[in-house]
Each structure stands twice: as C-alpha cells, then as structure tokens.
Design an enzyme around this catalytic site. Structure first.
Site, PDB file in Angstrom:
ATOM      1  N   LYS A 279      20.028  11.631 -15.444  1.00 58.61           N
ATOM      2  CA  LYS A 279      18.887  10.775 -15.813  1.00 58.61           C
ATOM      3  C   LYS A 279      18.220  10.262 -14.536  1.00 58.61           C
ATOM      4  CE  LYS A 279      18.245   6.370 -16.761  1.00 58.61           C
ATOM      5  NZ  LYS A 279      16.881   6.192 -16.217  1.00 58.61           N
TER       6      LYS A 279
ATOM      7  N   GLU B 140      27.610   4.134  -6.201  1.00 58.30           N
ATOM      8  CA  GLU B 140      26.979   3.950  -4.882  1.00 58.30           C
ATOM      9  C   GLU B 140      25.906   2.885  -5.096  1.00 58.30           C
ATOM     10  OE1 GLU B 140      24.670   3.679  -2.225  1.00 58.30           O
ATOM     11  OE2 GLU B 140      23.906   5.713  -2.530  1.00 58.30           O
TER      12      GLU B 140
ATOM     13  N   CYS C  52      19.370   1.813   0.225  1.00 53.22           N
ATOM     14  CA  CYS C  52      20.607   1.056   0.005  1.00 53.22           C
ATOM     15  C   CYS C  52      21.324   0.786   1.326  1.00 53.22           C
ATOM     16  CB  CYS C  52      21.513   1.789  -0.969  1.00 53.22           C
ATOM     17  SG  CYS C  52      21.767   3.507  -0.545  1.00 53.22           S
TER      18      CYS C  52
ATOM     19  N   GLU D 281      20.104  -8.385  -1.252  1.00 50.10           N
ATOM     20  CA  GLU D 281      19.430  -7.126  -0.961  1.00 50.10           C
ATOM     21  C   GLU D 281      17.966  -7.274  -1.370  1.00 50.10           C
ATOM     22  OE1 GLU D 281      20.261  -3.613  -3.428  1.00 50.10           O
ATOM     23  OE2 GLU D 281      20.430  -2.464  -1.585  1.00 50.10           O
TER      24      GLU D 281
HETATM   25  P1  NDP Z   1      18.894  -0.007 -11.455  1.00 51.87           P
HETATM   26  O1  NDP Z   1      20.260  -0.131 -10.956  1.00 51.87           O
HETATM   27  O2  NDP Z   1      18.499  -0.767 -12.656  1.00 51.87           O
HETATM   28  O3  NDP Z   1      18.548   1.520 -11.734  1.00 51.87           O
HETATM   29  C1  NDP Z   1      19.282   2.656 -11.300  1.00 51.87           C
HETATM   30  C2  NDP Z   1      19.376   3.677 -12.424  1.00 51.87           C
HETATM   31  O4  NDP Z   1      20.186   3.151 -13.476  1.00 51.87           O
HETATM   32  C3  NDP Z   1      18.037   3.999 -13.074  1.00 51.87           C
HETATM   33  O5  NDP Z   1      18.038   5.335 -13.497  1.00 51.87           O
HETATM   34  C4  NDP Z   1      18.046   3.051 -14.255  1.00 51.87           C
HETATM   35  O6  NDP Z   1      17.153   3.401 -15.260  1.00 51.87           O
HETATM   36  C5  NDP Z   1      19.485   3.140 -14.701  1.00 51.87           C
HETATM   37  N1  NDP Z   1      19.950   2.013 -15.495  1.00 51.87           N
HETATM   38  C6  NDP Z   1      19.418   0.781 -15.613  1.00 51.87           C
HETATM   39  N2  NDP Z   1      20.177   0.015 -16.420  1.00 51.87           N
HETATM   40  C7  NDP Z   1      21.205   0.795 -16.849  1.00 51.87           C
HETATM   41  C8  NDP Z   1      22.331   0.579 -17.692  1.00 51.87           C
HETATM   42  N3  NDP Z   1      22.539  -0.589 -18.268  1.00 51.87           N
HETATM   43  N4  NDP Z   1      23.197   1.587 -17.904  1.00 51.87           N
HETATM   44  C9  NDP Z   1      23.006   2.773 -17.301  1.00 51.87           C
HETATM   45  N5  NDP Z   1      21.965   3.038 -16.495  1.00 51.87           N
HETATM   46  C10 NDP Z   1      21.077   2.065 -16.257  1.00 51.87           C
HETATM   47  O7  NDP Z   1      17.876  -0.350 -10.314  1.00 51.87           O
HETATM   48  P2  NDP Z   1      16.354  -0.793 -10.519  1.00 51.87           P
HETATM   49  O8  NDP Z   1      15.563   0.409 -10.430  1.00 51.87           O
HETATM   50  O9  NDP Z   1      16.108  -1.612 -11.722  1.00 51.87           O
HETATM   51  O10 NDP Z   1      16.182  -1.737  -9.279  1.00 51.87           O
HETATM   52  C11 NDP Z   1      16.661  -3.084  -9.340  1.00 51.87           C
HETATM   53  C12 NDP Z   1      17.173  -3.511  -8.001  1.00 51.87           C
HETATM   54  O11 NDP Z   1      18.300  -2.754  -7.671  1.00 51.87           O
HETATM   55  C13 NDP Z   1      16.197  -3.243  -6.870  1.00 51.87           C
HETATM   56  O12 NDP Z   1      15.349  -4.301  -6.692  1.00 51.87           O
HETATM   57  C14 NDP Z   1      17.105  -3.030  -5.713  1.00 51.87           C
HETATM   58  O13 NDP Z   1      17.422  -4.248  -5.119  1.00 51.87           O
HETATM   59  C15 NDP Z   1      18.343  -2.460  -6.315  1.00 51.87           C
HETATM   60  N6  NDP Z   1      18.438  -0.997  -6.176  1.00 51.87           N
HETATM   61  C16 NDP Z   1      19.375  -0.531  -5.328  1.00 51.87           C
HETATM   62  C17 NDP Z   1      19.497   0.823  -5.155  1.00 51.87           C
HETATM   63  C18 NDP Z   1      20.483   1.347  -4.223  1.00 51.87           C
HETATM   64  O14 NDP Z   1      20.513   2.548  -3.968  1.00 51.87           O
HETATM   65  N7  NDP Z   1      21.336   0.519  -3.691  1.00 51.87           N
HETATM   66  C19 NDP Z   1      18.636   1.791  -5.826  1.00 51.87           C
HETATM   67  C20 NDP Z   1      17.710   1.191  -6.748  1.00 51.87           C
HETATM   68  C21 NDP Z   1      17.629  -0.162  -6.880  1.00 51.87           C
HETATM   69  P3  NDP Z   1      15.642   2.871 -15.148  1.00 51.87           P
HETATM   70  O15 NDP Z   1      15.030   3.559 -14.018  1.00 51.87           O
HETATM   71  O16 NDP Z   1      15.005   3.253 -16.370  1.00 51.87           O
HETATM   72  O17 NDP Z   1      15.730   1.378 -14.978  1.00 51.87           O
END
Ligand code: NDP
Length: 500
Positions: free
Chosen positions: A204, A278, A312, A409
C-alpha cells in the site's frame, strides 16, 4: 562508553566568514524538466493479479507544487484487500513458489534495468506527485530504487551462502505499507528483498503519492513478473489496517510515523505475524572543532534540507562544539542564502514543495512553538511561489533541550542548533532522544570518530558525510525509531524463516 580525556586545545578563534556573493551577482534562467510528453490517465486502479482493477470510492492525488489534482485512485475496502491477498497466496502456491533463485534473480535484474531505462519518466512522475526537486528524484530516488533491485538480484540465488548451515524458507505473503516521502524508493526497499527471498506481497503506497508505484507495477509486468507476485492497493490508513488485520498475511513491513508503527505493533500482538518497523527520527549531527567546517556545513545542509526535510534519518539536530559555534552558524546562514526554493521540476531548485497542506501546517505549528519557547529563528528570506505548499529553509539557535523543536520530529526543513563542550557531552545530548535512527559525526580525528560512533545509540552513523545510502548496508533504528533492518544480509533475514 569511555572516551579518553584529552588536553583541551586553545579554542579555534572564529575567523570572519566572508559572505557568498554568488546569488547576488546573477539569476539562474529557469531550467524546467519537460513534463509535457507524459500522458497521465485520469484514473488508475489497484494492481491485483497482474491487472489494474478499478473498484472503490475514488480520491485525488494532488501535485503539491500547484495544488492541482493529477489523477484519481480508488480506496481498497476489505473485499479488495482480500482479493489482493488471495492473488498473492495463489502466486505463492503456483509457479512462483517453485521458481529457482536464479530465475527470481533474472526477474529482479530485469526490473532494475527497466527502472534505469525509464529513469527520466520515473523522476518526473515522482517529482509531480511528491513535490521533491527533480534533481533529487533524478539523482537519488530513481538510481537507488534500481540499485535495490540489482543488489537483491545478486542475493536471490545465493541465499544458502547468506545463511550457511541453516534451513531457510520464505515467510509467505508480506504486507508492505509505505510513506509519502520516498514513494518509489520505499516501494523498492520493500519489494526487492521480499521477491529475492521468494515471498509475494501486497503493497500500500501512501494515499498522497501512489504514482510511481503504479508505474513500477507496469514495469514489473513488462519485465515478466508473474501475476499476483506483487499486488498494489490504494487507500488511506484504514486500508493499511485491513492489510495488517488480514489473516492471510505473514509479515508486515512498515515505514512511517512512530505513532502508526506503535498502533500496528499493538494490533499484531499475539497474531504470530512477523513485523519490521522503520519509524521516525531526530538525528543529531555532531560537529567537532577540528572538523573541516566547510565540508561539515555542506553535510548539515544536505542532512536537513534534502527532500524538504521529509526524511526519517534527517540530521534535524545540530550539535556544534562551542569554540566553533559562531563560525558554523555564520557559514550556515551564508550557505542557506544560496538555496533556491521553488518549482520542483526546475533543475536548479534545491528545496521543492512541502508534500501536503497537513504537513505544512504541522511544520508551521512546530516552528511557532520554537519561537514561543524563546529560540532564535534564522530563515532564508526568499519569495515563495504563489501556488502550492512551500516552506523556507529555517534553523533555530538558542534552542532549549526540552523544547519541542529539539525533541519532536518536524519532518520539514527546520534545524535545531545546540552546542557542547566535550565529546561526552556531545554523546549525551545526541542520545537524549526517544528515537535512534541516524547520526553524523564531523571531525578530523579518526579515533574520535570511531569512539563517538560506538557510543551513539543510532542505527546508522555517518562519519564526515551524511545521507549516504547503499543497498548492501543495513538500515534501521533503535527505540522509537523501530526495529528490524532493511538492506544487506540483515535485511534478507527479515523476510525469511531461518532455522538452524
Ligand atoms: P503515517 O505513519 O500515517 O503513514 C505511513 C503509511 O501508513 C501510509 O501509507 C499511511 O496511509 C499508512 N497508515 C496510516 N495509518 C495507518 C494505520 N492505522 N494502519 C496501517 N497503516 C496506516 O504517516 P503520515 O503520512 O500521516 O505522516 C504523519 C507524520 O509521520 C509526519 O508528519 C511525519 O512526522 C511522520 N512520518 C515519518 C516517516 C518516516 O519515514 N519516519 C514517513 C512519513 C511520515 P496514508 O498515506 O493513507 O495515511
């Protein structure tokens, strides 16, 4: 950790830092990458069993640099996720499950080559869907994505050498959930090791950046990957939860926020499913007074402003030895004055668009909290494009260690600067975080570099460099940055049942 005490040298006197005049002398002519030869469809379906399936309520994918809708994808409900998992299970039970490693290697190699052959197109797609500068998608994301397939092609027929005297078997169907900051690269990080080890998967992409995964699906099909081996479903977090909960899934590989990672871990407790996480980070860059400061400033700028800070492992905390603090700040101010913020498709752009309105609001809120906490803000005084979501490269000095900008973060182009006096204090401050993903050390002394690196609780420590990635090198974190490693031999074991 003990670091041998050493005599303090006389503090290096900060030399006056001359202003860089480069940006004042002339303007760059626009150099936009031409995207007009691309033909995007209005809608793209899920990729299941080798075919695109249009089922579910449609939602838009938006270009962050313009705010315009690029195309739509459907949301996968429980039925669609089930269909994808079933396709992956059928593929596992079919010819794919019996394919010798050397044949899987050929397929992985072909996929890597298809990525290289279509590099320019993939870079443009990534840039318009994500907002990152074309220079980065062209020079980092796409080549590294190809490298992951090529590296894992090399492992596919040599697994018995990676795990000598052990019985190994694939886990089954892997559910991979990836974020929006490196859409193609994260897809490659998940797909390549899963296929090298003989698994199948349901992936996904983030709901806001599915485009390069869709194009990758087409390229994998062209490369001859059998139907059902890789399935891609679209949707929000709820779709991710459906994958996590599906009984046909053997392992979840997740990259994203710490908050969602914890939620997934709780959901999987007692299920017997394997998990690698991760997650987030608040990486420290440590600059010692004996470092080559110009080189360090380049690394600091790359560490925090690369990909708009949506990284990240970003070096989002800067720890500078007190004797060179003023010099480093002056050099940093000087250097960010040359950064160009704007159209991500322009080849001269250094900092592109913030990925979404929600992310921009989060960055703005945290920056306000920094100002309210009394930190001093330094910001590039450039004009921003009228459309889309942008944020000026920013750093804070006089940062209280307890403030939110020093601890949370931000996931944006915002750096928090603090100082230290001794290596011990640098290590203490660097480790004073709930995360543990990355760190950078800048020093002229090899022994100091290794001593400090050994004392840091971070999965990846770069010495006199930053943001260097190699598929042969395991990547992952400690503490709230997650567990499990991606890349290298350690990354393979996360996709295998290894019995002695
Ligand atoms: P998320 O952790 O919400 O998203 C990562 C992935 O998980 C996306 O595909 C998301 O779908 C999916 N997801 C969201 N909720 C669930 C759930 N309950 N169960 C399973 N999968 C889920 O990150 P966001 O994109 O919302 O970003 C939020 C914050 O997270 C950012 O502001 C940043 O600080 C941090 N972040 C950190 C990352 C890293 O690599 N360390 C990467 C991305 C974000 P969908 O896209 O539809 O929400």
């Amino acid at each position: 950790m003990t670091i041998a005490p050493r005599k303090r040298k006389a503090a290096r006197r900060p030399s006056p830092v001359p202003k860089l005049l480069f940006g004042d002398l002339w303007e760059y002519a626009p150099a936009p990458e031409r995207a007009d030869s691309l033909h995007l469809a209005d809608r793209y379906g899920h990729f299941i069993d080798g075919a695109f399936v249009e089922r579910g309520a449609w939602f838009p994918s938006i270009n962050p640099a313009t705010g315009e809708t690029l195309f739509e994808v459907p949301e996968a409900d429980a039925g669609v996720v089930d269909e994808a998992v079933r396709a992956a299970r059928r593929a596992l039970a079919g010819p794919w499950g019996r394919l010798p490693g050397r044949e899987r290697a050929k397929l992985l190699y072909r996929i890597g080559r298809r990525i290289q052959e279509n590099a320019r197109e993939l870079a443009i797609l990534e840039t318009i869907d994500n907002g990152k500068p074309i220079r980065e998608s062209r020079d980092v994301d796409v080549p590294l994505a190809a490298a992951h397939f090529l590296h894992h092609a090399g492992w596919a027929d040599k697994l018995e050498y990676a795990f000598p005297a052990a019985r190994i078997a694939p886990l089954g169907v892997v559910g991979s959930i990836i974020p929006w900051n490196f859409p193609l690269l994260m897809a490659a990080w998940k797909i390549a090791p899963a296929l090298a080890t003989g698994n199948t998967l349901v992936l996904k992409p983030a709901e806001t950046s599915p485009l390069t995964a869709i194009r990758l699906a087409e390229l994998m099909r062209e490369a001859g990957l059998p139907p059902g081996v890789v399935n891609i479903v679209h949707g929000p977090g709820a779709t991710g939860e459906r994958i996590v909960d599906h009984p046909g899934i053997a392992k979840i590989a997740f990259t994203g926020s710490t908050e969602v990672g914890k939620r997934i871990q709780r959901r999987l407790a007692g299920s017997g499913k394997r998990l690698t996480l991760e997650l987030g980070g608040k990486g420290a860059q440590i600059v010692f007074e004996d470092a080559s400061l110009d080189q360090a400033v380049e690394g600091i700028v790359d560490g925090i402003y690369f990909n708009q800070g949506h990284v990240c492992c970003a070096g989002s905390r800067l720890l500078v030895q007190e004797s060179v603090l003023d010099t480093v700040i002056a050099k940093l101010e000087n250097r960010i004055a040359t950064l160009r913020v704007g159209d991500p498709l322009d080849k001269n752009t250094d900092v592109g668009a913030i990925h979404s309105r929600a992310q921009l609001e989060k960055i703005e809120e945290l920056v306000r909290s920094g100002i309210e906490a009394g930190a001093k803000m330094h910001q590039l005084g450039c004009e921003l494009p009228e459309r889309g979501w942008f944020f000026r490269p920013t750093f804070f000095t006089e940062v209280a260690p307890s403030s939110r900008i020093a601890r949370e973060e931000i996931f944006g182009p915002v750096l928090a600067v603090q100082s230290f006096r001794t290596p011990e204090e640098a290590v203490r401050k660097a480790n004073d975080t709930r995360y543990g993903l990355s760190a950078g050390i800048w020093t002229d002394k090899g022994s100091k570099l290794f001593a400090v690196a050994g004392a840091l609780r971070a999965g990846v420590v770069w010495g006199n460099s930053f943001n260097r990635f190699d598929p042969a090198s395991p990547f992952g974190g400690y503490q709230e940055s997650g567990f499990g490693r991606e890349g290298g031999r350690q990354g393979l074991s996360a996709y295998l049942e290894v019995r002695p």
